[in-house]
Design a protein around this motif. Structure first.
Motif, PDB file in Angstrom:
ATOM      1  N   PRO A  73      31.715  38.923  51.520  1.00  0.00           N
ATOM      2  CA  PRO A  73      32.372  40.059  50.842  1.00  0.00           C
ATOM      3  C   PRO A  73      33.869  40.099  51.120  1.00  0.00           C
ATOM      4  CG  PRO A  73      31.124  40.798  52.768  1.00  0.00           C
ATOM      5  CD  PRO A  73      30.780  39.365  52.571  1.00  0.00           C
ATOM      6  N   GLY A  74      34.572  40.771  50.226  1.00  0.00           N
ATOM      7  CA  GLY A  74      35.996  41.011  50.416  1.00  0.00           C
ATOM      8  C   GLY A  74      36.904  39.951  49.848  1.00  0.00           C
ATOM      9  N   MET A  75      36.340  38.875  49.302  1.00  0.00           N
ATOM     10  CA  MET A  75      37.168  37.809  48.768  1.00  0.00           C
ATOM     11  C   MET A  75      37.608  38.150  47.350  1.00  0.00           C
ATOM     12  SD  MET A  75      35.182  34.406  50.160  1.00  0.00           S
ATOM     13  CE  MET A  75      36.629  33.355  50.048  1.00  0.00           C
ATOM     14  N   GLY A  76      38.773  37.655  46.973  1.00  0.00           N
ATOM     15  CA  GLY A  76      39.260  37.842  45.622  1.00  0.00           C
ATOM     16  C   GLY A  76      38.547  36.923  44.639  1.00  0.00           C
ATOM     17  N   PRO A  77      38.789  37.075  43.344  1.00  0.00           N
ATOM     18  CA  PRO A  77      38.054  36.298  42.335  1.00  0.00           C
ATOM     19  C   PRO A  77      38.424  34.814  42.317  1.00  0.00           C
ATOM     20  CG  PRO A  77      39.739  37.671  41.303  1.00  0.00           C
ATOM     21  CD  PRO A  77      39.679  38.086  42.739  1.00  0.00           C
ATOM     22  N   GLU A  78      39.621  34.461  42.824  1.00  0.00           N
ATOM     23  CA  GLU A  78      40.059  33.068  42.794  1.00  0.00           C
ATOM     24  C   GLU A  78      40.030  32.509  44.218  1.00  0.00           C
ATOM     25  OE1 GLU A  78      42.902  33.601  38.864  1.00  0.00           O
ATOM     26  OE2 GLU A  78      43.806  33.697  40.863  1.00  0.00           O
ATOM     27  N   LYS A  79      39.150  31.539  44.440  1.00  0.00           N
ATOM     28  CA  LYS A  79      38.891  31.023  45.787  1.00  0.00           C
ATOM     29  C   LYS A  79      39.662  29.730  46.035  1.00  0.00           C
ATOM     30  CE  LYS A  79      35.501  34.145  45.953  1.00  0.00           C
ATOM     31  NZ  LYS A  79      35.376  34.552  44.535  1.00  0.00           N
ATOM     32  N   LEU A  80      40.054  29.539  47.277  1.00  0.00           N
ATOM     33  CA  LEU A  80      40.857  28.378  47.651  1.00  0.00           C
ATOM     34  C   LEU A  80      40.126  27.069  47.397  1.00  0.00           C
ATOM     35  CD1 LEU A  80      43.376  27.152  49.032  1.00  0.00           C
ATOM     36  CD2 LEU A  80      42.178  27.442  51.215  1.00  0.00           C
ATOM     37  N   ASP A 125      42.526  32.334  51.753  1.00  0.00           N
ATOM     38  CA  ASP A 125      41.162  32.026  51.337  1.00  0.00           C
ATOM     39  C   ASP A 125      40.945  32.288  49.860  1.00  0.00           C
ATOM     40  OD1 ASP A 125      39.792  31.606  54.052  1.00  0.00           O
ATOM     41  OD2 ASP A 125      40.695  33.577  54.301  1.00  0.00           O
ATOM     42  N   SER A 126      41.652  33.301  49.332  1.00  0.00           N
ATOM     43  CA  SER A 126      41.447  33.687  47.939  1.00  0.00           C
ATOM     44  C   SER A 126      42.650  34.471  47.455  1.00  0.00           C
ATOM     45  CB  SER A 126      40.158  34.525  47.797  1.00  0.00           C
ATOM     46  OG  SER A 126      40.236  35.717  48.573  1.00  0.00           O
ATOM     47  N   LEU A 127      42.659  34.719  46.152  1.00  0.00           N
ATOM     48  CA  LEU A 127      43.696  35.533  45.529  1.00  0.00           C
ATOM     49  C   LEU A 127      43.041  36.732  44.863  1.00  0.00           C
ATOM     50  CD1 LEU A 127      45.903  32.797  43.779  1.00  0.00           C
ATOM     51  CD2 LEU A 127      46.194  33.776  46.079  1.00  0.00           C
ATOM     52  N   SER A 128      43.734  37.859  44.916  1.00  0.00           N
ATOM     53  CA  SER A 128      43.234  39.073  44.274  1.00  0.00           C
ATOM     54  C   SER A 128      43.441  39.000  42.764  1.00  0.00           C
ATOM     55  CB  SER A 128      43.966  40.291  44.831  1.00  0.00           C
ATOM     56  OG  SER A 128      45.308  40.303  44.355  1.00  0.00           O
TER      57      SER A 128
END
Length: 799
Positions: free
Chosen positions: A464-471, A525-528
């Motif tokens: 949980p908590g990750m943005g829609p675009e993952k590294l 890790d990700s982008l919002s």
């Protein structure tokens, strides 16, 4: 834990806590999961307590087999041994006879064999009665414990009978199982029990903390039992073996019982032959050398074939529709025993690197073809790769209608390109080329709704908590585009080459400014939704260092991250915030300190995470004891200081937040053997330390070793490439290569530390005036062109 004793390189033994340790004996059509004391206890969680025992996928046949002599049951083993293609138990004596048991599964047969060897040390013959109990559990690999329908709904009660000298177990929906010996039957009985000395204790969810040895069955068990008895005479100072086969059909039963000793010798011989590929010599790291050797056996144990799959999308266990297609046959690397023994995309895409490095080309080719066939049938040729395919054809996750995992669609073209480069198999490339194009077109058109080039959707980390675009999705998408462009160029598909290469160049140029988190010294890790960085310190932060890119001229580019950012991020991952301090294991945590949605981190060490770090270190020339070797050792050590089975690499290594499997409960263990962790053992040695970089699809081979700091040399022989092999040996500044495969061009060299200046280069004793000198993240690569066959030595002198 004590280290295993090695009787020979082909065997590894352990003697403590045997009732707590699982073991696997496997063939291509069946496998057996038991415990090292010789018992069969309930374990596993997909189908609660039922993932062990004897399986001929997609059907479970039995919970186990138990032996007795005269009126006594064979006691718990005193020593357990892993061999190449078999396992063996040293057992307490009975009736004046020494006892030993050997389990193995002949390849190509849906049957497992268990041999009780009776040795008579005395001068007079002994006649005894040998009895064998078998308890059936006929059920299919799907449904599972929590799905709709669940395993209890699908599993019917078994019946047992004796027919033509065999126990015959039947279930009206699952099918039948057979058990018999190659000896004449004395007598037999059937009934509800028959578990040898085990009392038949049924464990439920209320027994959540029980060890496996406390549980003989789980809540879904509806099996039947039977006992077979044989009269056996053992001559003076001689031995006899009573073989019991458990099989899915009469034909497999008869085939398994046709000279089991010869079949055992053939199985061990085939595994020895497999082990002759990629024989490495690492005088400064013998444990890693042995891990490469045993990793070949792990991959062979996980090689499976399933037939007659009824393909259906079960929507994470919420549906069970009619089949939409039938697949006659698939061959693949199972992800892990006992709970992940089926076809996965992301697991196979990492396992592929180990598979090519140790020469197991055929299985990984078939694995990728199976993924294409399933995905196209399931997803109407959209290009999306299915995630998880059970051996009965149930697809748990990865249809067009589900979120799926973007990373495995992005990784597929790279895996095809990888296999093509090592095999030179243009027909294989051509068979999967169209699908590879559709993979990346699907991501670009469907999984990038804001059109910023960064794919959306789940990656390998599902937290949980990750943005829609993952590294990891972004990193693997960039690599995949370059690899597709390389394959397109080989096929003269200029339109695809231009599209994929152009997009890759654009994303690569934008990558570091968008994803580098300077304050954290890590990649986000990700982008919002608004492209703000989210830093949760998950292991995927290493993927920009782990990947290799293929440039326009076919050159290998180690690492997407620039040198300064890559080295800073890797060094930070070596700290106690991100990696174990050795109290459990030195490997990489899933999530570093202060990370994750709750800010607590996740100090669980997966063999895959540790592999990603090991490969990343190698791409940046960081091969020292506190760098790459730290992580290769973290993966290798549990194979020889075993958590469970000696020689087997587990899914999760003993960790601060998750103790060793050997002490965990009957349903809460990770895999005793997992395939993808071999990526961090075989690949760093063959590809990075020995520097083997083939592009056999275009007829080229580069060999550019890098000898780890503090080690005198590295070598490997019989490294499989295309239709032949190469040998490589390297000491500091000197590389010798022997080529026994068809090439159009060969480049040989070495990797010098960053900042080195080349003084002189010789090829086979003659001076080379204009060597190729290339500065990479690994260091300074110095290569020369050599004749593409025979034996050649390059020596580089540097300041």
């Amino acid at each position: 834990m004590p280290a295993v004793a090695a009787q020979a390189q082909s065997e590894l033994s352990v003697q403590d806590r045997l009732k707590d340790r699982r073991e696997v004996a496997a063939g291509t059509r069946a496998y057996s999961v038991g415990f090292q004391d010789g018992g069969f206890y309930a374990n596993g969680w997909h189908i609660t307590g039922e993932m062990g025992g004897i399986w001929a996928p997609p059907l479970k046949l039995a919970d186990g087999v138990w032996f007795g002599v005269d009126d006594a049951w064979v006691g718990a083993a005193t020593k357990f041994t892993s061999g190449r293609g078999y396992v063996r138990y040293d057992l307490p004596p009975l009736s004046g006879l020494a006892l030993r048991r050997t389990d193995f599964v002949p390849d190509g047969k849906r049957a497992a064999l268990y041999g009780l060897e009776l040795s008579n040390p005395g001068g007079a013959a002994k006649t005894v009665t040998v009895k064998a109990d078998v308890h059936s559990e006929l059920m299919t690999a799907y449904p599972w414990g929590w799905t709709t329908p669940n395993a209890d709904d699908a599993n019917l009660a078994d019946t047992a009978a004796v027919d033509h000298g065999a126990l015959v177990f039947s279930d009206a929906t699952a099918g039948s199982a057979y058990a018999a010996s190659d000896r004449a039957l004395l007598s037999a009985d059937t009934g509800p029990g028959f578990r040898g000395p085990q009392p038949g204790t049924i464990c439920t969810a209320a027994d959540s903390t029980s060890p496996p040895s406390a549980c003989d069955d789980g809540p879904f068990g509806k099996g039947a039992g039977g006992e077979l008895r044989y009269k056996v005479t053992v001559g003076p100072r001689s031995r006899e073996t009573v073989w019991i086969a458990v099989a899915a059909g009469r034909g497999d039963l008869d085939g398994a019982l046709r000279d089991p000793d010869r079949q055992l010798a053939a199985k061990a011989g085939s595994r020895t032959q497999l082990g002759e590929y990629s024989k490495v010599d690492l005088p400064g790291d013998r444990q890693l050398q042995n891990a490469v050797d045993w990793g070949k056996q792990n991959l062979a144990d996980l090689t499976q074939t399933a037939t007659d799959l009824n393909l259906r999308f079960v929507d994470e266990g919420k549906a069970y529709p009619a089949p939409l297609a039938k697949l006659p046959r698939i061959t693949f690397f199972g992800a892990g025993y006992p709970d992940y023994p089926w076809l996965f995309a992301t697991d196979g895409e990492y396992t592929a690197f180990a598979a090519v490095a140790v020469g197991q080309f055929e299985t990984i080719e078939q694995h990728l073809i199976a993924l294409r066939d399933v995905s196209d049938a399931l997803n109407a040729r959209s290009g999306k790769v299915a995630h998880e395919i059970v051996t009965d054809g149930s697809v748990y996750y990865g249809a067009n209608s589900s979120a799926g995992n973007t990373d495995e669609t992005a990784k597929f073209p790279s895996t095809v390109a990888l296999v093509w480069r090592w095999t030179g198999d243009d027909r294989f490339r051509d068979s999967l080329y169209d699908f590879s194009v559709r993979n990346l077109k699907y991501i670009a058109s469907t999984l990038d709704t804001d059109h910023d080039g960064w794919p959306e959707g789940l990656g390998n980390v599902e937290r949980p908590g990750m943005g829609p675009e993952k590294l990891d999705n972004t990193v693997y998408f960039i690599r995949g585009l370059y690899d597709l462009a390389d394959m397109a160029a080989s096929k003269h598909d200029r339109a695809t080459e231009k599209w994929a290469g152009g997009m890759a160049d654009q994303l690569r140029a934008r990558f570091d400014p968008q994803w580098w988190d300077a304050e954290a010294k890590q990649y986000a890790d990700s982008l919002s939704e608004t492209n703000d960085q989210i830093q949760q310190k998950h292991w995927i932060g290493v993927t920009p260092m782990e990947v290799e890119l293929t440039g326009d001229d076919g050159e290998t580019v180690p690492g997407l991250a620039p040198l300064d950012h890559g080295t800073a991020a890797l060094a930070d991952r070596e700290t106690s915030c991100f990696s174990g301090d050795g109290a459990f294991n030195h490997g990489l945590f899933h999530t570093g300190c202060g990370g994750g949605a709750n800010g607590l981190g996740e100090r669980v060490i997966f063999s895959l995470n540790t592999s990603i770090q090991a490969v990343g270190e190698g791409n940046y020339g960081r091969l020292g004891a506190d760098q790459q070797q730290r992580y290769t050792t973290a993966n290798a050590a549990p194979m020889f200081e075993p958590d469970e089975q000696p020689g087997a690499l587990p899914e999760i290594l003993p960790s601060p937040d998750q103790g060793a499997n050997v002490g965990r409960c009957w349903t809460c263990r990770s895999m005793v053997m997992q395939a993808w962790g071999q990526y961090g053992i075989a690949w760093p040695v063959i590809h990075q330390q020995l520097g083997v970089r083939p592009s056999l699809g275009t007829g080229r081979l580069e060999v550019v070793p890098q000898v780890p700091d503090g080690q005198p040399s590295v070598a490997g022989r019989n490294i499989r490439l295309g239709d032949g092999t190469v040998d490589v040996s390297a000491a500091r500044g000197t590389t010798t290569v022997t080529v026994r495969t068809r090439l159009r061009s060969l480049a040989i060299g070495t990797t010098l530390p960053a900042g080195s200046k080349v003084r002189s280069v010789t090829l086979d004793g003659g001076r080379v005036r204009k060597p190729t000198v290339r500065v990479t993240n690994r260091g300074v690569e110095v290569t020369v062109s050599a004749p593409p066959s025979g034996r050649h030595t390059v020596t580089v002198s540097a300041a």
